[in-house]
Design a protein around this motif. Structure first.
Motif, mmCIF file in Angstrom:
data_model
loop_
_atom_site.group_PDB
_atom_site.id
_atom_site.type_symbol
_atom_site.label_atom_id
_atom_site.label_comp_id
_atom_site.label_asym_id
_atom_site.label_seq_id
_atom_site.Cartn_x
_atom_site.Cartn_y
_atom_site.Cartn_z
ATOM 1 N N SER C 230 0.859 -1.175 0.000
ATOM 2 C CA SER C 230 0.000 0.000 0.000
ATOM 3 C C SER C 230 0.899 1.230 0.000
ATOM 4 O O SER C 230 2.031 1.174 0.458
ATOM 5 C CB SER C 230 -0.868 0.011 1.249
ATOM 6 N N PRO C 231 0.394 2.339 -0.517
ATOM 7 C CA PRO C 231 1.247 3.530 -0.596
ATOM 8 C C PRO C 231 1.764 3.978 0.772
ATOM 9 O O PRO C 231 2.927 4.360 0.884
ATOM 10 C CB PRO C 231 0.332 4.588 -1.228
ATOM 11 N N ASP C 232 0.906 3.906 1.785
ATOM 12 C CA ASP C 232 1.364 4.372 3.099
ATOM 13 C C ASP C 232 2.550 3.572 3.576
ATOM 14 O O ASP C 232 3.543 4.106 4.039
ATOM 15 C CB ASP C 232 0.217 4.273 4.117
ATOM 16 N N LYS C 233 2.421 2.256 3.414
ATOM 17 C CA LYS C 233 3.497 1.370 3.844
ATOM 18 C C LYS C 233 4.759 1.621 3.012
ATOM 19 O O LYS C 233 5.849 1.838 3.541
ATOM 20 C CB LYS C 233 3.020 -0.077 3.687
ATOM 21 N N LEU C 234 4.576 1.635 1.698
ATOM 22 C CA LEU C 234 5.739 1.700 0.828
ATOM 23 C C LEU C 234 6.483 3.026 0.963
ATOM 24 O O LEU C 234 7.702 3.081 0.936
ATOM 25 C CB LEU C 234 5.326 1.464 -0.620
ATOM 26 N N PHE C 235 5.735 4.111 1.135
ATOM 27 C CA PHE C 235 6.408 5.402 1.187
ATOM 28 C C PHE C 235 6.959 5.718 2.571
ATOM 29 O O PHE C 235 7.919 6.464 2.691
ATOM 30 C CB PHE C 235 5.476 6.523 0.721
ATOM 31 N N SER C 236 6.338 5.142 3.645
ATOM 32 C CA SER C 236 6.866 5.518 4.966
ATOM 33 C C SER C 236 7.800 4.461 5.554
ATOM 34 O O SER C 236 8.799 4.797 6.167
ATOM 35 C CB SER C 236 5.734 5.863 5.937
ATOM 36 N N GLU C 237 7.457 3.181 5.349
ATOM 37 C CA GLU C 237 8.390 2.188 5.887
ATOM 38 C C GLU C 237 8.586 1.025 4.931
ATOM 39 O O GLU C 237 8.095 -0.076 5.160
ATOM 40 C CB GLU C 237 7.883 1.664 7.231
ATOM 41 N N PRO C 238 9.298 1.291 3.830
ATOM 42 C CA PRO C 238 9.517 0.237 2.844
ATOM 43 C C PRO C 238 10.343 -0.907 3.425
ATOM 44 O O PRO C 238 11.199 -0.679 4.279
ATOM 45 C CB PRO C 238 10.279 0.941 1.723
ATOM 46 N N ASP C 239 10.042 -2.125 2.970
ATOM 47 C CA ASP C 239 10.756 -3.294 3.456
ATOM 48 C C ASP C 239 12.143 -3.413 2.848
ATOM 49 O O ASP C 239 13.026 -4.025 3.420
ATOM 50 C CB ASP C 239 9.972 -4.569 3.099
ATOM 51 N N HIS C 240 12.284 -2.860 1.654
ATOM 52 C CA HIS C 240 13.514 -3.157 0.914
ATOM 53 C C HIS C 240 14.440 -1.961 0.808
ATOM 54 O O HIS C 240 14.007 -0.835 0.613
ATOM 55 C CB HIS C 240 13.178 -3.662 -0.495
ATOM 56 N N GLU C 241 15.708 -2.279 0.915
ATOM 57 C CA GLU C 241 16.748 -1.277 0.806
ATOM 58 C C GLU C 241 16.663 -0.536 -0.546
ATOM 59 O O GLU C 241 16.780 0.677 -0.617
ATOM 60 C CB GLU C 241 18.116 -1.976 0.950
ATOM 61 N N ARG C 242 16.429 -1.333 -1.610
ATOM 62 C CA ARG C 242 16.397 -0.768 -2.965
ATOM 63 C C ARG C 242 15.298 0.300 -3.075
ATOM 64 O O ARG C 242 15.500 1.349 -3.699
ATOM 65 C CB ARG C 242 16.131 -1.909 -3.965
ATOM 66 N N THR C 243 14.154 0.016 -2.466
ATOM 67 C CA THR C 243 13.062 0.972 -2.496
ATOM 68 C C THR C 243 13.451 2.246 -1.762
ATOM 69 O O THR C 243 13.209 3.363 -2.234
ATOM 70 C CB THR C 243 11.807 0.380 -1.827
ATOM 71 N N ARG C 244 14.071 2.063 -0.618
ATOM 72 C CA ARG C 244 14.476 3.215 0.179
ATOM 73 C C ARG C 244 15.434 4.111 -0.615
ATOM 74 O O ARG C 244 15.246 5.325 -0.700
ATOM 75 C CB ARG C 244 15.166 2.747 1.471
#
Ligand SMILES: Nc1ncnc2c1ncn2[C@@H]1O[C@H](COP(=O)(O)OP(=O)(O)OP(=O)(O)O)[C@@H](O)[C@H]1O
Ligand SMILES: [Mg+2]
Lengths: 219, 247, 254
Positions: C230-244
């Motif tokens: 979900s956008p909230d999850k992905l933008f505030s606490e992404p699981d992956h280093e690459r995303t960050r």
């Protein structure tokens, strides 16, 4: 039998023997005239003297817009008035050369304009005289790149040499027509002429394409 | 010196109609063939492309004079009857210049940005609709200037019809006038040249009007060139094929 | 609504997508993000049939887009079949791709008339409605070339909507716009997303917009889905280093 292979093989060497050399000669000499005269026209066209460039422009447009055949007749019938006793081949070379020089002039113009403005400016910054700028900087860059386009016009010229048969020059088509008229067998000789032109222009186009790869084209 | 001027003008004028007929007829046939074979060269079918390519190479690769001689002297032997010279001439002009025109059409269609095809696919238009409604109208603007040059070449080519006894302008001068007025040859030929020049200018005016119309069609401002001036094609970028050619 | 199964796409030797699987539910708004060259555009183009898959299948609303069954074999779909399926899909391009040979109105009516078989009157009524929606009622008779980039893009959106698509593909639709025109177009898209049932697949670099409207965000890298959240999850606490890394690079630039 409408098509006669025996006659085809009989007529082929006659057409080639009588016509090919003339076609080649006229095209080569016509091209030389066209390329040189075209350069002169291109430079006159760029003249800073208004009258010169305008007159050159009008001349180029006039020659380009009217038939080569009529220009050929003009020269053929009018040269003698000036006491010029040229043979038909010479007249033909001049007519072709003159006609195509106006196309060549356009090619040179495009080639010259494609040389970046920076080159002119650099030459000015180095205080090169104008003549030297042309000879040493501009033309050496412009000419290689216009060669393929000029080559294309030479190919066109090959295909226009048969016009000269109207003033009695026997090029390939003329030779074929002569052969046909003397035997009353038209099919083979005239077909041969067509095939020869196809071979000539196709091989010439391969040459031009090779040239194009060597020097690249401009856009 | 100008005693015979009116005789010359009226004699040449007698050929004018035939020159115009040959040119207009040639232009009509050439235009149709240009579109048919130009689009055929872009066909998905290899066979169709090959057929179109062969047509183009044969008609551009052989000389117009030879084509005229062939249709006038050879074809009658093959089919058993003679074709009216004017018709033979128009057919040759059409076929010959149609081959050059086909390259113009092909080039213009290919110059339409790929994004336009994609826009049309995204709206689910069929291939025929894409071509007819989206691509061709845009390609038209690109075609007009080279077609202008082509039609003037065709006009010039019509003079060769004199060789197969079509009584057009050049024939009038060469066969009717010149022998009896050889001392005024320069005047006769200058007049003929001027007649052709006027016709060429008329073609250019017509094509300039067409170009303005086509430019408005795609919402472009027509450029500021005068209505008389032909646009020079980019001579150096032309594609080479067996034809080459001063188009 | 959309189902990618084992989709691979190669350009020559260059593998862009390989074994890609994902689905989008009806009415969902899914945003694709990821670095340049990661294959986002390619995914949209495959759906629009602007490219053909190398292998794998794509289904749209249960119907296979890429293949047809012939006997007991699956063979690549022909133009006819693709036309049938892509009727439901619309696309808005980064460069608008309006037809310059048609005025605004005709840009909107052309395809509904030719492709959907609407009458001219119906098509025009629909066009006027949509131009109203995108706020360009006064430009009906303008040429596309007379419009600003933002206006052209809004016409392009209206044009896509005129086909009543079930799925709308958006490929960086604001990237070619001047900064001050971006907000207007995004607001329009948000409106449409909220008031219609259309399924959206959207590629964008506007992270604020993505966060605001998306139901789900897919983070891509080298043709693979790195993260699907979900956008909230992905933008505030992404699981992956690459995303960050990617997000911080984008946000820094923005
Ligand atoms: N027609 C093509 N031919 C060859 N390679 C292509 C073609 N189209 C795309 N590619 C390659 O496929 C890869 C993915 O491209 P794609 O356009 O899908 O990336 P993207 O994620 O949309 O990138 P961007 O954010 O820059 O738009 C790139 O490496 C690109 O070079
Ligand atoms: Mg992209």
């Amino acid at each position: 039998m409408i098509w006669d292979w025996d006659y085809f093989w009989e007529a082929l060497p006659i057409v080639v023997g009588d016509g090919l050399w003339i076609t080649f000669q006229v095209t080569l000499l016509g091209s030389i005239v066209a390329y040189l005269l075209g350069m002169v026209l291109a430079l006159l066209r760029r003249s800073r003297i208004r009258v010169v460039s305008t007159v050159t422009w009008a001349f180029i447009e006039f020659i380009r817009s009217t038939p080569l055949l009529v220009q050929l007749f003009f020269l053929f019938f009018v040269f003698p008035d000036f006491g010029l006793k040229f043979g038909p081949v010479t007249t033909g070379v001049i007519a072709l050369g003159l006609h195509y020089s106006t196309y060549a002039a356009e090619v040179y113009r495009a080639g010259i304009e494609a040389v970046p403005v920076g080159q002119w400016e650099a030459a000015t910054a180095l205080s090169l005289p104008r003549a030297r700028t042309w000879r040493a900087v501009i033309l050496p860059q412009a000419i290689p790149r216009v060669l393929p386009a000029l080559g294309n016009y030479t190919i066109s010229m090959v295909k226009e040499t048969p016009l000269l048969l109207t003033i009695g020059v026997t090029d390939i088509a003329g030779a074929a027509f002569q052969e046909a008229s003397s035997t009353y067998r038209y099919v083979e000789p005239i077909t041969i002429a067509g095939l020869l032109f196809l071979v000539l222009s196709y091989s010439a186009s391969l040459l031009v394409r090779w040239l194009e790869r060597r020097v690249g084209t401009l856009h | 010196m100008f005693d015979n001027l009116s005789l010359f003008v009226s004699t040449i004028s007698r050929g004018l109609l035939l020159t115009v007929e040959a040119t207009v007829g040639g232009i009509l046939i050439a235009t149709v063939l240009s579109f048919v074979f130009g689009l055929a060269m872009l066909s998905r079918s290899r066979t169709v492309r090959l057929v179109a390519r062969i047509y183009v190479e044969i008609w551009r690769g052989t000389s117009e004079v030879v084509q005229l001689l062939w249709i006038y002297f050879v074809l009658p032997v093959l089919i058993g009857y003679r074709i009216v010279p004017l018709v033979a001439g128009i057919v040759v002009l059409g076929l010959n210049f149609g081959a050059y025109g086909a390259e113009i059409v092909r080039g213009a269609v290919q110059s339409v940005p790929k994004a336009q095809y994609e826009g049309a696919i995204a709206l689910n238009l069929t291939p025929a609709q894409r071509m007819r409604r989206v691509i061709l109208p845009q390609a038209l603007v690109e075609m007009v200037p080279p077609f202008n040059n082509l039609f003037i070449q065709l006009l010039k080519g019509s003079a060769l019809l004199t060789m197969i006894t079509v009584h057009e302008m050049t024939y009038q001068a060469r066969e009717v006038l010149i022998d009896r007025n050889i001392d005024q040859a320069w005047l006769i030929w200058t007049l003929v040249l001027l007649f052709y020049l006027v016709l060429a200018i008329l073609i250019t005016i017509g094509m300039r009007l067409l170009e303005r119309w086509a430019a408005r069609l795609v919402g472009r401002k027509p450029d500021e060139r005068s209505i008389f001036s032909r646009r020079k094609k980019p001579v150096l970028a032309e594609t080479v094929s067996a034809g080459g050619g001063p188009l | 609504m959309i189902r990618f199964e084992d989709v691979a796409k190669r350009f020559g030797d260059h593998v862009v997508l390989d074994g890609l699987n994902f689905t989008v539910a009806p009415g969902e708004f899914v945003t694709l993000i990821g670095p340049s060259g990661s294959g986002k555009t390619t995914i949209l183009r495959l759906l629009m049939t602007l490219e053909q898959v190398t292998s794998g299948t794509i289904h749209v609303d249960g119907e296979c887009l890429t293949h047809v069954r012939r006997g007991d074999r699956l063979v690549p779909a022909d133009e006819k079949h693709q036309q049938q399926v892509r009727k439901r899909i619309g696309m808005v391009f980064q460069q608008f791709n309006l037809f310059p040979n048609m005025k605004v109105l005709q840009n909107l009516t052309e395809a509904p008339i030719r492709s959907l078989g609407l009458s001219r009157a119906e098509a025009e009524a629909r066009a006027h409605e949509l131009l109203d929606l995108v706020g360009l009622s006064d430009k009906v008779h303008a040429h596309p070339t007379q419009l600003s980039g933002g206006q052209q893009q809004r016409v392009a959106i209206a044009r896509a909507l005129a086909m009543r698509p079930d799925v709308l593909l958006l490929d960086e639709v604001t990237s070619a716009l001047d900064p001050e025109l971006v907000a207007g177009v995004l607001r329009l898209l948000k409106d449409i997303a909220e008031t219609t049932e259309i399924t959206f697949l959207c590629v964008t670099h506007e992270m604020g917009f993505a966060r605001d409207v998306s139901d789900r965000v897919l983070m891509f890298d080298h043709g693979h889905i790195v993260e699907d959240a979900s956008p909230d999850k992905l933008f505030s606490e992404p699981d992956h280093e690459r995303t960050r890394e990617f997000l911080s690079a984008v946000l820094e630039r923005g």
